[in-house]
Design an enzyme around this catalytic site. Structure first.
Site, PDB file in Angstrom:
ATOM      1  N   SER A  72       0.804  -1.090   0.189  1.00 26.51           N
ATOM      2  CA  SER A  72      -0.084  -0.005  -0.110  1.00 26.51           C
ATOM      3  C   SER A  72       0.889   1.208  -0.043  1.00 26.51           C
ATOM      4  O   SER A  72       1.701   1.386  -0.985  1.00 26.51           O
ATOM      5  CB  SER A  72      -0.893   0.093   1.442  1.00 26.51           C
ATOM      6  OG  SER A  72      -1.915   0.901   0.997  1.00 26.51           O
TER       7      SER A  72
ATOM      8  N   HIS B 119      -7.284  -5.578  -0.786  1.00 21.34           N
ATOM      9  CA  HIS B 119      -6.111  -4.605  -0.632  1.00 21.34           C
ATOM     10  C   HIS B 119      -5.033  -5.394   0.364  1.00 21.34           C
ATOM     11  O   HIS B 119      -3.800  -5.255   0.252  1.00 21.34           O
ATOM     12  CB  HIS B 119      -6.628  -3.378  -0.058  1.00 21.34           C
ATOM     13  CG  HIS B 119      -5.522  -2.535   0.058  1.00 21.34           C
ATOM     14  ND1 HIS B 119      -4.868  -1.985  -0.987  1.00 21.34           N
ATOM     15  CD2 HIS B 119      -4.655  -1.693   1.248  1.00 21.34           C
ATOM     16  CE1 HIS B 119      -3.760  -1.179  -0.544  1.00 21.34           C
ATOM     17  NE2 HIS B 119      -3.993  -0.870   0.778  1.00 21.34           N
TER      18      HIS B 119
ATOM     19  N   ASP C 100      -9.068  -5.312  -5.116  1.00 23.06           N
ATOM     20  CA  ASP C 100      -8.615  -4.305  -4.404  1.00 23.06           C
ATOM     21  C   ASP C 100      -9.376  -3.153  -4.739  1.00 23.06           C
ATOM     22  O   ASP C 100      -9.693  -2.583  -5.593  1.00 23.06           O
ATOM     23  CB  ASP C 100      -7.260  -3.954  -4.523  1.00 23.06           C
ATOM     24  CG  ASP C 100      -6.473  -2.992  -3.381  1.00 23.06           C
ATOM     25  OD1 ASP C 100      -7.485  -2.225  -2.650  1.00 23.06           O
ATOM     26  OD2 ASP C 100      -5.253  -3.039  -3.238  1.00 23.06           O
TER      27      ASP C 100
END
Length: 574
Positions: free
Chosen positions: A431, A551, A519
């Site tokens: 991320s 995610h 995601d």
């Protein structure tokens, strides 16, 4: 009708005091409002109408309702009179069992992603079983984690600002249910002093009260650790319960409260080289030492070491609006190099960005250390545990301040530890950690030998229209968000300028990308964008695609696949 599904952010399961009723939150059926013989026709008519949901990990969660299951009558009732512009969650019984408290998240004009976001506009409500609903807090705040005292007199909850950082330092509020008086028990901490309480950053445990209803126990980030605290309602004094521990408890870097029942605390404690251990202790009187007892035989400490680093930015890297901030890092390394006199270093960067790499057990870190890699986990400015000033300092400076902080931490580790090999460096993260991974590979192309990124942000400008947290895309770039905001050339240019894609042409190191096909937070097309750039230039790149994962890439088989491929990638290129 309602489908019984709880969510990570809003779910609940609460027994009434008589233990005959169960309170829970469920998803309202799409056709629940239809009655009579035309139900099927109405359902078919509305089948293709778009229905908003609450984003990442909450797909198909749109209209929650509060339900009460009566075990005596074998019936389920949906509580009426929840305001139509809020989605209820985190419900609990009020004293007497004739009403409930709940958090209501405002979902107009449209829903934003809820998971990992403590900045959503919400309020605390009281709802009687006969349908009378009352808002207890202001309507321009973010609230969460309501917890009722054992004597039923007081409700504590967390409160923060709407929008801005997606995760932030929160205040702990208390509400006297008789007088309806609100009072701040713990305020937001701007800039904590060394070794002092740094604020509240995470949800309260479902049971957090002392038996006498005078103290609240909780865990929270403090610099490079997670610590255990108790606050006294009468004095508002907060005390660490993990300070001044005996020698047998000192190996543990982080302490997390799981529950407290009748003053008996159950905690999980661990460190980077010690797997999680369950410990119990009775909450003692103020000033008296807490005596901890393990619930199982001692967990062996693994044969690698860890230490913390305090890092000060260089003078030209200081933030003038928040001058003087420092940050931290955790260095984990094998006892001895597996080969040669020096060991390769893997820089492991947390996501968020407003989260933390605490000194606790992490299977990825432990696995890499067992394979002979040293691992540096950096809590750059903007991480939780260092005060609200640190979090705010990153707003508008992503892609520069955080990148320089990680690089500064790496240089500090190399300068202070001669066992680390400066010629064998890699960087990994997910991320925002993947965002920083790709930035570092592009901004320091001759420094790192390999990289691995999980669901990274690559181009914030193209992400704007696909992310479930569009507000953060504006905030991170330094712009004010509003629901009716339309992208401008200025905003899009700023987002692009702060993105790793602008440095992609300089990347030399081999890159491993791991993407979740479902995601909602960071579209997998972000990683594909970088993949195509690197492929077109003949740069070494490998992409792993997990079509059923989101995610966090949290499925067990996905986690195993990601770790094995990352470890092999690092061994191949280091």
């Amino acid at each position: 009708m309602a489908e019984c599904t709880t969510t990570p952010s809003s779910g609940c399961l609460s027994w009434s005091q008589c233990e005959n009723k169960l309170l829970y939150v469920a998803e309202k059926s799409r056709s629940a409002s239809e009655d009579g013989p035309d139900v099927d026709q109405a359902s078919r008519k509305d089948r293709n109408v778009y229905c908003e949901d609450w984003g990442e990990a909450l797909a198909n969660r749109s209209v929650p309702v509060i339900c009460v299951a009566d075990l005596q009558s074998n019936s389920v009732a949906v509580l009426p009179s929840v305001p139509p512009d809020v989605s209820p969650g985190q419900a609990l019984w009020a004293p007497g069992g004739q009403a409930v408290f709940f958090v209501g998240w405002y979902h107009e004009p449209f829903r934003l992603g809820l998971k990992f976001c403590s900045n959503r506009r919400s309020a605390l409500f009281s709802l009687s079983l006969d349908g009378h609903c009352e808002r207890l807090t202001g309507d321009d705040l973010s609230v969460s984690s309501p917890r009722l005292s054992p004597d039923g007199s007081t409700l504590v909850y967390l409160q923060g600002r709407v929008f801005g950082p997606h995760n932030q330092c929160l205040s702990l509020q208390q509400l006297d249910l008789k007088s309806r008086k609100m009072e701040t028990l713990l305020d937001v901490v701007g800039r904590p002093q060394a070794e002092e309480f740094a604020g509240v950053y995470e949800a309260l445990p479902s049971c957090c009260w002392s038996a006498d209803s005078q103290r609240v126990v909780f865990s929270s980030a403090r610099r490079n650790w997670k610590d255990l605290f108790v606050v006294d309602r009468r004095t508002k004094k907060v005390t660490s319960l993990s300070d001044n521990l005996p020698d047998d408890s000192k190996p543990y870097g982080s302490w997390k409260l799981l529950t407290i029942q009748g003053d008996l605390m159950v905690v999980c404690c661990s460190s980077p080289n010690t797997p999680p251990t369950l410990k119990v202790a009775f909450l003692s009187a103020a000033g008296e030492a807490v005596v901890w007892c393990a619930l199982h035989p001692p967990v062996p400490t693994l044969d690698f070491h860890w230490s913390t680093l305090d890092v000060t930015p260089a003078a030209d890297e200081d933030n003038p609006l928040y001058s003087g901030l420092d940050f931290g890092a955790i260095l984990v390394k094998p006892s001895l190099p597996l080969c040669g006199s020096r060991m390769p270093l893997v820089v492991f960067i947390h996501g968020g960005p407003h989260s933390q790499s605490p000194a606790e057990w992490n299977s990825t870190t432990a696995g890499l250390a067992k394979l002979g890699f040293a691992v540096l986990m950096v809590n750059y400015r903007g991480s939780t545990g260092f005060g609200q000033d640190s979090i705010l300092s990153l707003i508008g400076h992503v892609g520069s301040q955080d990148v320089k902080d990680v690089q500064r931490a790496v240089l500090t580790a190399l300068q202070t530890d001669p066992t680390l090999d400066p010629e064998r460096l890699a960087v990994i993260g997910g991320s925002h950690g993947g965002f920083l991974t790709c930035h570092l590979l592009g901004q320091y192309p001759d420094f790192y030998r390999a990289g691995a990124a999980r669901n990274p942000v690559i181009n914030a400008a193209t992400l704007l229209g696909t992310s479930d947290i569009v507000d953060w895309r504006y905030t991170s770039a330094g712009f004010q968000f509003s629901y009716d905001r339309i992208p401008t050339a200025e905003a899009l240019a700023a987002m692009l300028q702060k993105s790793p894609i602008t440095h992609a042409a300089q990347i030399k190191a081999p890159v491993l990308l791991m993407l979740g096909g479902r995601d909602r937070r960071v579209s997998p097309h972000q990683g594909l964008e970088l993949y195509k750039v690197l492929k077109s230039r003949g740069s070494p790149v490998r992409l792993l695609w997990f079509p059923e994962d989101g995610h966090s890439l949290s499925r067990v088989d996905t986690q195993a696949d990601c770790f094995l491929n990352t470890a092999l990638w690092l061994q191949q290129h280091l």
